[in-house]
Design a protein around this motif. Structure first.
Motif, short mmCIF file in Angstrom:
data_model
loop_
_atom_site.label_atom_id
_atom_site.label_comp_id
_atom_site.label_asym_id
_atom_site.label_seq_id
_atom_site.Cartn_x
_atom_site.Cartn_y
_atom_site.Cartn_z
N CYS A 82 0.77 -1.21 0.07
CA CYS A 82 -0.03 -0.10 0.03
C CYS A 82 0.65 1.32 0.29
CB CYS A 82 -0.95 -0.08 1.13
SG CYS A 82 -1.53 1.57 1.30
N CYS A 89 -3.71 0.53 -4.70
CA CYS A 89 -4.21 0.21 -3.52
C CYS A 89 -5.82 0.78 -3.26
CB CYS A 89 -3.28 0.05 -2.46
SG CYS A 89 -4.23 -0.32 -0.81
N CYS A 93 -7.41 0.84 -0.32
CA CYS A 93 -7.81 0.75 1.11
C CYS A 93 -8.38 2.08 1.59
CB CYS A 93 -6.39 0.31 1.98
SG CYS A 93 -5.44 1.94 2.06
ZN ZN Z 1 -3.66 1.59 0.58
#
Ligand code: ZN
Ligand code: GLA
Length: 688
Positions: A124, A164, A166
């Motif tokens: 990440c 990523c 997230c």
């Molecule tokens: Zn991330």
């Protein structure tokens, strides 16, 4: 003389990815490697690329002994080490203890999920823990080896790629958007969110990369490039800390469309890239594929104008990942290696030097095979390249003098791919489309730079922008000034369709380029794969084009305006007789609009005529036979080096002209007149 990338290592590099950490418990291997290196002319190794567990087996406990040994052995032999940071793959202990270092990828409309620790290239980019861990190990490497006599270059991570999703990365995206748009009203307008009731009333509602909003998708891709560039900047800062003046690079991938390398290039000192041409897959292929890789080399080189690049990875032998892994025919390894040098590389480097016994790449080509000696055919081919690179020493640091620029713009590629239609049949092939316009120059030995829609155009005679779907702000104005001042500009179908947020231009395509091009593109006919219209050249057209050609599958219906002249028309269908090619004189220059795809024969005739009209200098003033290319590099001490490469699997006769020139390769014969190149043969002629 132009400076080499690192003046302390004034030689063409020959080496590549080397993983002694995988062999550190096997006695004798390191000694054997260093016995073999000089036999293959290897003067450089790239180490540490995936070595994190070997360097930091437990959190905070470093083991540098094995790397000290490699560095010292290299220093003792005057070899150049390309030292990598290990951030391309992380240890299991780290992923266990700090799961946030791993990526979250989830398809749209599915609950978020964190990837398991596996493979590589899986971090990440916004994780504070990961950044901190990377910064620490990078600084530790810098502190320990920054002034080591073998350290030539830093190699950041490996093939930065992926994304990523997230919650932290999405929050960073929202911050990026806030900075860019200032208000939700501006964002809603830019993304056309009235569509399917997508208006945002709170920044936090932006939590999916919703494919139905093509402006959102485009901005997300820009954000992914920016956050990657930010990560690169962090790593570059860490390695530079104790190693001032050691140039920094990272290995790029020309064909990778997940990053806009124009946003990464400012963070590194020079470009390097990983090139795996499968010439051996299609033995009959003598032009389109080599030209496509020529374009890739030029694209990578042009990211850092005024500098050579390094061929950081290439394969000695077959890879293990093409569908077919044909053997390289004798001489093909040398040909593809020297092709890179001909396009401006100051190295030939490989993945990999010693083939591992296990893992996902145990069957990938290598300099040292499982057999383990210098007796293999590929080892001998590599050794020959080693001798060639020594002989090519005068080429070091020289540059490619291009008066032609081809526009390849990754943002435009994204904008087109993110849009639903207008034709899925063309939008996946933007790079190929650019390559088809590049090839006529490649086969004539005319050097080409590759630029994006942000680049300055002054200094070129000819700028070609095929299928430039998205125009960056200011591009049309710069083209206008360029043509007014005497430049020649070429645009094609599906150019000037959207602006930078993927909204279609109003007022007729090609949008803000309409005036300089002198055409209005009203409609586009996408033919079935097996259908064609024809291009009929107009009598007395300015390029002297004659006869009839095929269109390919894209036919735009355009109207000339403001005095533009029709140079060719369609032969059939209800739009027969309407323009297929038009030219507009604008100031001191002219702008060409090609409304149709054009078959290879047409593109070749069209670009040949343009090149002649502009009097473009060729590497060799001779017509080259099929499958032969000529490239030129020059230095500021008056050195001029002409490379002639034969991609045909047969001998080819080439007219080198009357002036005698020394071939730096194969013993240094002085050549002139007609010379026959063997299959896959290469010449490197020096003039000074
Ligand atoms: Zn991330
Ligand atoms: C990439 C990677 C290397 C290796 C090669 C195999 O270029 O950077 O680590 O996996 O592919 O071809």
């Amino acid at each position: 003389m132009n400076a080499p990338l690192n003046p302390k290592f004034p030689f063409l590099l020959h080496g590549g990815d080397y993983n002694p950490d995988q062999w550190r418990h096997v006695p004798g291997v390191l000694d054997e490697d260093f016995r073999l290196f000089p036999l293959a002319g290897i003067n450089s190794v790239s180490v540490g690329i995936f070595s994190w567990t070997a360097l930091e087996p437990e959190e905070g406990r470093y083991e540098f002994g094995w790397l000290d040994d490699v560095m010292d052995r290299c220093a003792a032999r005057g070899m150049a080490v390309v030292l990598a940071t290990p951030s391309g793959a992380r240890p299991a202990w780290m992923a266990r203890k700090y799961p946030e270092v791993l990526r979250m990828n989830w398809p749209e409309s599915v609950a978020p999920a964190r990837n398991l620790w596996s493979g590589r290239h899986n971090h990440c980019p916004t994780s504070p823990v990961y950044r901190e861990k990377v910064r620490r190990i990078d600084e530790a490497l810098s502190a320990r080896y920054g002034k080591h006599p073998a350290l030539a270059f830093w190699h950041l991570s490996n093939e930065y790629s992926g994304e990523c999703r997230c919650p932290r990365c999405l929050a960073a995206f929202r911050d990026w958007l806030r900075k860019k748009y200032g208000s939700l009203d501006a964002l809603n307008a830019a993304w056309w969110t009235g569509f399917w009731s997508h208006g945002y009333t709170d920044w936090d509602q932006i939590e999916r990369i919703d494919p139905c909003l093509d402006g959102l998708v485009l901005d997300w891709k820009r954000f992914v490039s920016d956050i990657t560039a930010d990560f690169v900047r962090m790593e570059a800062g860490a390695v530079r800390r104790h190693a001032p003046g050691v140039p920094v690079t990272t290995n790029l991938m020309a064909h990778y469309d997940g990053l806009d390398y124009a946003r990464i290039a400012p963070e590194i000192d020079f470009v390097s890239w990983d090139c795996y041409p499968q010439y051996h897959e299609r033995p009959g292929e003598t032009e389109a594929l080599p030209a496509r890789f020529g374009l890739s080399h030029d694209y990578m080189r042009s990211l850092k104008p005024g500098k050579p690049f390094l061929l950081m990875e290439s394969c000695p032998g077959p890879t293990n990942w093409y569908h077919h892994n044909r053997l390289l025919r004798p001489g093909q390894h040398r040909l593809k290696s020297l092709q890179a040098v001909a396009h401006g590389s100051d190295s030939v480097q490989y993945f990999q030097i010693r083939k591992g016994r296990g893992g996902a790449e145990k069957f990938h080509g290598a300099v040292i095979d499982h057999e383990g000696t210098e007796r293999t055919r590929m080892f001998r081919e590599v050794a020959r390249v080693g001798r060639d690179l020594k002989a090519l020493q005068p080429v070091l640091g020289s540059l490619v003098p291009a008066r032609v620029a081809v526009v390849f713009d990754r943002e435009s590629d994204w904008a087109q791919k993110a849009s639903a239609g207008p034709s899925d049949a063309v939008k996946q092939h933007y790079f190929d489309t650019v390559a088809r316009h590049y090839r006529p120059y490649w086969k004539r030995g005319i050097p080409v730079d590759v630029v994006n829609g942000d680049a300055p155009l002054e200094g070129y005679d000819l700028v070609i922008a095929p299928n430039l779907f998205m125009l960056r702000d200011g591009f049309a104005e710069r083209v206008g000034r360029f043509v007014e001042a005497g430049g020649t500009f070429v645009a094609t179908w599906l150019t000037g369709v959207v602006g930078p947020t993927n909204l279609c231009f109003r007022g007729g395509f090609p949008g803000p380029l309409r005036k300089v091009l002198g055409v209005w593109a009203e409609e586009t006919d996408y033919l079935y794969d097996d259908e064609r219209n024809s291009i009929e050249c107009a009598a007395g057209n300015a390029l002297g084009l004659q006869g009839s050609f095929g269109t390919g599958t894209v036919c735009e219906i355009v109207h000339p305006e403001g005095g533009a002249q029709v140079a060719a028309t369609y032969g059939r269908d209800f739009y027969a007789g309407s323009p297929a090619l038009a030219v507009n004189r604008f100031g001191k220059g002219e702008a060409w609009y090609l409304a149709t795809w054009g078959d290879d024969a047409f593109l070749d005739a069209f670009h040949a005529a343009l090149a002649a009209r502009r009097g473009l200098r060729r590497a060799l003033e001779a017509d080259l036979p099929d499958g032969v290319c000529a490239n030129v590099r020059e230095n500021d001490a008056g050195g001029r080096f002409v490379f002639v490469t034969n991609f045909a699997g047969e001998p080819r006769a080439v007219d080198l002209g009357p002036a005698p020139r020394k071939n730096l390769l194969d013993g240094g014969a002085v050549l002139s007149g007609t010379v026959t190149l063997p299959p896959f043969g290469v010449l490197a002629l020096a003039e000074s």
